[in-house]
Design an enzyme around this catalytic site. Structure first.
Site, PDB file in Angstrom:
ATOM      1  CG  LEU A   1     -38.784   2.284  22.282  1.00 47.51           C
ATOM      2  CD1 LEU A   1     -39.133   3.087  23.530  1.00 47.51           C
ATOM      3  CD2 LEU A   1     -37.297   1.938  22.292  1.00 47.51           C
TER       4      LEU A   1
ATOM      5  CG  ASP B   1     -22.217  16.465  22.811  1.00 46.18           C
ATOM      6  OD1 ASP B   1     -21.616  16.167  21.762  1.00 46.18           O
ATOM      7  OD2 ASP B   1     -22.034  17.536  23.425  1.00 46.18           O
TER       8      ASP B   1
ATOM      9  CG  HIS C   1     -19.044   9.705  15.293  1.00 48.27           C
ATOM     10  ND1 HIS C   1     -19.672  10.524  16.201  1.00 48.27           N
ATOM     11  CD2 HIS C   1     -18.237  10.520  14.558  1.00 48.27           C
ATOM     12  CE1 HIS C   1     -19.274  11.781  16.014  1.00 48.27           C
ATOM     13  NE2 HIS C   1     -18.395  11.799  15.023  1.00 48.27           N
TER      14      HIS C   1
END
Ligand code: IPE
Ligand code: IPE
Ligand code: MG
Length: 234
Positions: free
Chosen positions: A121, A10, A27
């Site tokens: 991962l 955020d 963004h």
């Protein structure tokens, strides 16, 4: 070392506003912060990284921001697929995908397919995801499974029907951007996660910031309902 880290990324909008840039620039900067975190987690040998990219409530944003986010999503998947694959990362997308465009849905599926045999991962991207939706869809699936297979509902577990079925719950939860709330992220799965909040805005979150969160995590005693004495004296 946490096995599973879950992050609410955020603060992109505020990061851009502080620089007199459009929110969309935040963004874009957020994507590069994500790349840094993915690679750091892979290097540290973290098993699972789950990131909140778009919530089921984010459709309420201005149309222009929503469509830019969709474009960015598609573009990032296109650009990063090879790199993820080369780094032995397995991608999984959770959320209600049917609301996305056909091209985005097929790209998601393509990258999941491409990386499905990777053993490094596990990167989980939560997109059009809501924790309440996840619990609801799990219950519905569980009920239909019970009637189809003719088994008792009480013999089934909600965990096995969540979008994260089979994946260990997050050990460490991180939220950047200064807010202290869950915003409908993994509601069920965060039951026993260590919660870490930082004012750092997501585009500024780098390896040092991740290290700080890890250090914080390693100083916690996870009791899971037991007493501290039980854990220190066995
Ligand atoms: C998080 O950053 C990214 C998404 C929700 C897609 P924000 O866009 O919420 O940034 P702030 O909170 O407005 O600063
Ligand atoms: C949560 O951030 C969702 C994502 C980071 C994708 P928001 O910025 O949407 O959360 P609220 O609205 O501040 O609770
Ligand atoms: Mg926000």
């Amino acid at each position: 070392m946490p096995r599973h880290i879950a992050i609410i990324m955020d603060g992109n909008g505020r990061w851009a506003t502080q620089r007199n840039k459009p929110r969309t620039a935040g963004h874009k900067a957020g994507v590069s912060a994500l790349r840094t975190t993915i690679e750091a987690c892979a290097t540290y040998g973290v098993d699972v990284l789950t990131v909140f990219a778009f919530s089921s409530e984010n459709w309420r944003r201005p149309d222009q921001e929503v469509s830019m986010l969709m474009e960015l999503f598609l573009l990032t998947l296109k650009n990063q697929a090879k790199r993820l694959h080369k780094n032995n990362i397995r991608l999984k997308i959770i959320g209600e995908k049917t609301k996305f465009s056909e091209s985005l849905q097929s790209k998601m599926q393509e990258v999941e397919q491409l990386t499905s045999d990777n053993t490094g991962l596990l990167l989980i991207i939560a997109a059009n995801y809501g924790g309440q939706w996840d619990i609801e869809q799990a219950c519905l699936q569980m009920m239909s499974y019970a009637s189809k297979e003719n088994v008792s509902l009480s013999d089934l577990k909600v965990d096995d029907f969540l979008s994260t079925a089979g994946i260990p719950e997050p050990d460490l939860f991180i939220r950047t951007g200064g807010e202290h709330r869950i915003s409908n992220f993994l509601l069920w799965q965060l039951a026993y996660s260590e919660l870490y909040f930082t004012d750092t805005l997501w585009p500024d979150f780098d390896k040092d910031a991740l290290d700080l969160a890890m250090t914080h995590y390693s100083s916690r005693q996870r009791r899971f309902g037991q007493t501290g004495e039980q854990l220190t004296h066995g």
